[in-house]
Design a protein around this motif. Structure first.
Motif, PDB file in Angstrom:
ATOM      1  N   LEU A  15       0.825  -1.214   0.000  1.00  0.00           N
ATOM      2  CA  LEU A  15       0.000   0.000   0.000  1.00  0.00           C
ATOM      3  C   LEU A  15       0.854   1.256   0.000  1.00  0.00           C
ATOM      4  O   LEU A  15       0.369   2.346  -0.294  1.00  0.00           O
ATOM      5  N   HIS A  16       2.139   1.097   0.326  1.00  0.00           N
ATOM      6  CA  HIS A  16       3.043   2.245   0.444  1.00  0.00           C
ATOM      7  C   HIS A  16       4.235   2.109  -0.494  1.00  0.00           C
ATOM      8  O   HIS A  16       5.310   2.649  -0.223  1.00  0.00           O
ATOM      9  N   VAL A  17       4.043   1.427  -1.610  1.00  0.00           N
ATOM     10  CA  VAL A  17       5.150   1.109  -2.501  1.00  0.00           C
ATOM     11  C   VAL A  17       5.447   2.224  -3.500  1.00  0.00           C
ATOM     12  O   VAL A  17       6.483   2.224  -4.142  1.00  0.00           O
ATOM     13  N   TYR A  18       4.572   3.222  -3.611  1.00  0.00           N
ATOM     14  CA  TYR A  18       4.722   4.218  -4.668  1.00  0.00           C
ATOM     15  C   TYR A  18       5.783   5.254  -4.290  1.00  0.00           C
ATOM     16  O   TYR A  18       5.903   5.650  -3.135  1.00  0.00           O
ATOM     17  N   PRO A  19       6.550   5.708  -5.261  1.00  0.00           N
ATOM     18  CA  PRO A  19       7.749   6.512  -4.969  1.00  0.00           C
ATOM     19  C   PRO A  19       7.428   7.985  -4.758  1.00  0.00           C
ATOM     20  O   PRO A  19       6.367   8.482  -5.161  1.00  0.00           O
ATOM     21  N   ALA A  20       8.369   8.676  -4.151  1.00  0.00           N
ATOM     22  CA  ALA A  20       8.266  10.131  -4.032  1.00  0.00           C
ATOM     23  C   ALA A  20       8.386  10.759  -5.417  1.00  0.00           C
ATOM     24  O   ALA A  20       9.218  10.360  -6.225  1.00  0.00           O
ATOM     25  N   ILE A  21       7.514  11.738  -5.682  1.00  0.00           N
ATOM     26  CA  ILE A  21       7.534  12.496  -6.933  1.00  0.00           C
ATOM     27  C   ILE A  21       7.400  13.965  -6.551  1.00  0.00           C
ATOM     28  O   ILE A  21       6.340  14.374  -6.049  1.00  0.00           O
ATOM     29  N   PRO A  22       8.418  14.769  -6.735  1.00  0.00           N
ATOM     30  CA  PRO A  22       8.348  16.178  -6.317  1.00  0.00           C
ATOM     31  C   PRO A  22       7.105  16.867  -6.863  1.00  0.00           C
ATOM     32  O   PRO A  22       6.807  16.781  -8.057  1.00  0.00           O
ATOM     33  N   GLY A 159       9.470   4.146  -9.694  1.00  0.00           N
ATOM     34  CA  GLY A 159       8.741   3.217  -8.837  1.00  0.00           C
ATOM     35  C   GLY A 159       8.987   1.770  -9.224  1.00  0.00           C
ATOM     36  O   GLY A 159       9.791   1.465 -10.107  1.00  0.00           O
ATOM     37  N   PRO A 160       8.290   0.841  -8.578  1.00  0.00           N
ATOM     38  CA  PRO A 160       8.404  -0.565  -8.953  1.00  0.00           C
ATOM     39  C   PRO A 160       7.805  -0.809 -10.333  1.00  0.00           C
ATOM     40  O   PRO A 160       7.017   0.005 -10.832  1.00  0.00           O
ATOM     41  N   ARG A 161       8.190  -1.894 -10.945  1.00  0.00           N
ATOM     42  CA  ARG A 161       7.617  -2.219 -12.256  1.00  0.00           C
ATOM     43  C   ARG A 161       6.105  -2.394 -12.129  1.00  0.00           C
ATOM     44  O   ARG A 161       5.625  -3.100 -11.237  1.00  0.00           O
ATOM     45  N   CYS A 162       5.388  -1.739 -13.017  1.00  0.00           N
ATOM     46  CA  CYS A 162       3.930  -1.804 -12.983  1.00  0.00           C
ATOM     47  C   CYS A 162       3.423  -1.982 -14.411  1.00  0.00           C
ATOM     48  O   CYS A 162       3.901  -1.329 -15.340  1.00  0.00           O
ATOM     49  N   ARG A 163       2.449  -2.869 -14.588  1.00  0.00           N
ATOM     50  CA  ARG A 163       1.828  -3.105 -15.887  1.00  0.00           C
ATOM     51  C   ARG A 163       0.332  -2.830 -15.763  1.00  0.00           C
ATOM     52  O   ARG A 163      -0.304  -3.224 -14.780  1.00  0.00           O
ATOM     53  N   GLY A 164      -0.235  -2.138 -16.757  1.00  0.00           N
ATOM     54  CA  GLY A 164      -1.642  -1.792 -16.736  1.00  0.00           C
ATOM     55  C   GLY A 164      -2.419  -2.528 -17.820  1.00  0.00           C
ATOM     56  O   GLY A 164      -1.875  -2.848 -18.885  1.00  0.00           O
ATOM     57  N   TYR A 165      -3.709  -2.767 -17.542  1.00  0.00           N
ATOM     58  CA  TYR A 165      -4.545  -3.553 -18.448  1.00  0.00           C
ATOM     59  C   TYR A 165      -5.934  -2.936 -18.581  1.00  0.00           C
ATOM     60  O   TYR A 165      -6.526  -2.504 -17.584  1.00  0.00           O
ATOM     61  N   PHE A 166      -6.449  -2.941 -19.809  1.00  0.00           N
ATOM     62  CA  PHE A 166      -7.846  -2.623 -20.064  1.00  0.00           C
ATOM     63  C   PHE A 166      -8.572  -3.901 -20.488  1.00  0.00           C
ATOM     64  O   PHE A 166      -7.989  -4.765 -21.166  1.00  0.00           O
ATOM     65  N   ALA A 167      -9.832  -4.004 -20.102  1.00  0.00           N
ATOM     66  CA  ALA A 167     -10.732  -5.014 -20.660  1.00  0.00           C
ATOM     67  C   ALA A 167     -11.708  -4.292 -21.574  1.00  0.00           C
ATOM     68  O   ALA A 167     -12.142  -3.172 -21.270  1.00  0.00           O
ATOM     69  N   TYR A 168     -12.034  -4.934 -22.683  1.00  0.00           N
ATOM     70  CA  TYR A 168     -12.816  -4.279 -23.738  1.00  0.00           C
ATOM     71  C   TYR A 168     -14.145  -4.992 -23.964  1.00  0.00           C
ATOM     72  O   TYR A 168     -14.244  -6.223 -23.855  1.00  0.00           O
ATOM     73  N   VAL A 169     -15.153  -4.210 -24.307  1.00  0.00           N
ATOM     74  CA  VAL A 169     -16.436  -4.720 -24.794  1.00  0.00           C
ATOM     75  C   VAL A 169     -16.754  -3.963 -26.070  1.00  0.00           C
ATOM     76  O   VAL A 169     -16.741  -2.720 -26.073  1.00  0.00           O
ATOM     77  N   ASP A 170     -16.997  -4.685 -27.136  1.00  0.00           N
ATOM     78  CA  ASP A 170     -17.289  -4.083 -28.444  1.00  0.00           C
ATOM     79  C   ASP A 170     -16.222  -3.065 -28.844  1.00  0.00           C
ATOM     80  O   ASP A 170     -16.517  -1.993 -29.391  1.00  0.00           O
ATOM     81  N   GLY A 171     -14.970  -3.389 -28.538  1.00  0.00           N
ATOM     82  CA  GLY A 171     -13.864  -2.550 -28.951  1.00  0.00           C
ATOM     83  C   GLY A 171     -13.589  -1.349 -28.082  1.00  0.00           C
ATOM     84  O   GLY A 171     -12.633  -0.602 -28.343  1.00  0.00           O
ATOM     85  N   ALA A 172     -14.376  -1.140 -27.034  1.00  0.00           N
ATOM     86  CA  ALA A 172     -14.194   0.020 -26.159  1.00  0.00           C
ATOM     87  C   ALA A 172     -13.684  -0.427 -24.794  1.00  0.00           C
ATOM     88  O   ALA A 172     -14.147  -1.439 -24.245  1.00  0.00           O
ATOM     89  N   PRO A 173     -12.712   0.301 -24.204  1.00  0.00           N
ATOM     90  CA  PRO A 173     -12.232  -0.062 -22.865  1.00  0.00           C
ATOM     91  C   PRO A 173     -13.286   0.248 -21.810  1.00  0.00           C
ATOM     92  O   PRO A 173     -13.813   1.353 -21.759  1.00  0.00           O
ATOM     93  N   VAL A 174     -13.587  -0.760 -20.973  1.00  0.00           N
ATOM     94  CA  VAL A 174     -14.640  -0.592 -19.970  1.00  0.00           C
ATOM     95  C   VAL A 174     -14.176  -1.007 -18.576  1.00  0.00           C
ATOM     96  O   VAL A 174     -14.944  -0.911 -17.619  1.00  0.00           O
TER      97      VAL A 174
END
Length: 255
Positions: A15-22, A159-174
C-alpha cells in the motif's frame, strides 16, 4: 513458496510502494508510521499505515499526522503489522470514520486454472492508460483528475515495475487493472474496476486471469491482493485466493 509472514508483509507494505515524486507525492516523515502526502484531498491519495507505536506515543503521533495533512482528507490503514493492537479503537474515539473492511488475500499457485471471464483484455502503455483516465475514474467512482493522478503514480519511472490492463467490450475499454512487481517472488494485483453498466460480465475474472498468467510468465510464484469484502473478495475466494488477514481503512478530515 513464500512464507506467510512474507505474504502478510507484502499485503500491507504494498500500500506504500509508490515513490516520491516532487510536487505530487512526498513521504510522511513521522517516526513510527509510513505514509504519503499529496496535493489531493482523498483518503487513498493521502494514506497512513504500518504503524509501529508505543501506546504512550499514539496521541502525539496522531497530532503530528493531522498537522502534516492540514485541511486535506486522509486515510489510515490498519493491518496485521499495526501496533498497538487498540489503535483502531483510538482512531474511532478521535473522530475517524470507518473502517472500510478489506481482506488481505494471497494465491501461492499461479498455475491455478481460472476459467470463464468475458471480454478481451489487453496490456496498455502509460500513454494509453492516461488517455483512459475518464473511464478509469468512472469505474472507480473518482473524478477524472484523481484517477489520472493515480495512473501517473502507477507508471512512475522511479517506482516498482507496474503493468496496466484494459478489458474491452465491443472494442471500447470498460475496465482497468494493474500489476505491481514486489520483492520476488510476489506480485500485487492492484484494484480492478469496471464501468457500472458492464459489471457482472466476468471482466474482473478475466483481468485476474491475464495478470496471473503474465506474472507466472515472468517467473513469479505468488500474488497478493487487498480485496473489498463486498465485491472482489468473494470472487477471489472462488478463484483460489486465501484470506490471510483483515485490513481496515479509517478516514479523517484534519481539523
Amino acid at each position: 513458496m513464500p512464507a506467510n509472514d512474507q505474504l502478510l508483509h507484502a499485503i500491507e507494505s504494498s500500500l506504500h510502494v509508490y515513490p516520491a515524486i516532487p510536487g505530487k507525492l512526498e513521504p510522511l516523515r513521522i517516526a513510527g508510521v509510513r505514509g504519503r502526502v499529496t496535493p489531493i484531498s482523498h483518503p487513498l491519495a493521502n494514506l497512513v499505515g504500518m504503524a509501529d507505536l508505543a501506546p504512550a506515543a499514539v496521541d502525539a503521533t496522531l497530532e503530528r499526522v493531522r498537522a502534516a495533512y492540514g485541511d486535506k482528507v486522509f486515510g489510515w490503514m490498519i493491518g496485521p503489522l499495526t501496533r498497538p493492537a487498540d489503535l483502531p479503537a483510538r482512531l474511532g474515539e478521535r473522530g475517524f470514520s470507518g473502517p472500510v473492511d478489506l481482506a488481505g488475500m494471497a494465491l501461492t499457485d499461479l498455475a491455478t486454472p481460472i476459467g470463464g471471464g468475458a471480454g478481451r483484455v489487453r496490456e496498455v502503455t502509460r500513454d494509453e492508460a492516461l488517455a483512459g483516465s475518464e473511464m478509469v475514474g468512472r469505474a472507480y467512482g473518482l473524478p477524472t483528475d484523481v484517477a489520472r493522478f493515480f495512473l501517473e503514480l502507477y507508471f512512475a519511472a522511479n517506482g516498482p515495475r507496474c503493468r496496466g490492463y484494459f478489458a474491452y467490450v465491443d472494442g471500447a475499454p470498460v475496465a482497468w487493472s494493474f500489476l505491481v512487481y514486489l520483492d520476488a517472488p510476489i506480485v500485487l494485483l492492484g484494484g480492478a474496476a469496471t464501468l457500472p453498466e458492464h459489471r457482472g460480465r466476468g471482466l474482473y475474472t478475466a483481468l485476474v486471469a491475464r495478470r496471473l498468467a503474465d506474472a507466472r510468465g515472468d517467473g513469479r510464484t505468488a500474488a497478493v491482493i487487498q480485496a473489498d469484502r463486498k465485491t472482489s473478495a468473494p470472487i477471489c475466494a472462488k478463484l483460489g485466493f486465501k484470506e490471510l488477514c483483515a485490513l481496515g481503512l479509517f478516514v479523517a478530515r484534519s481539523a
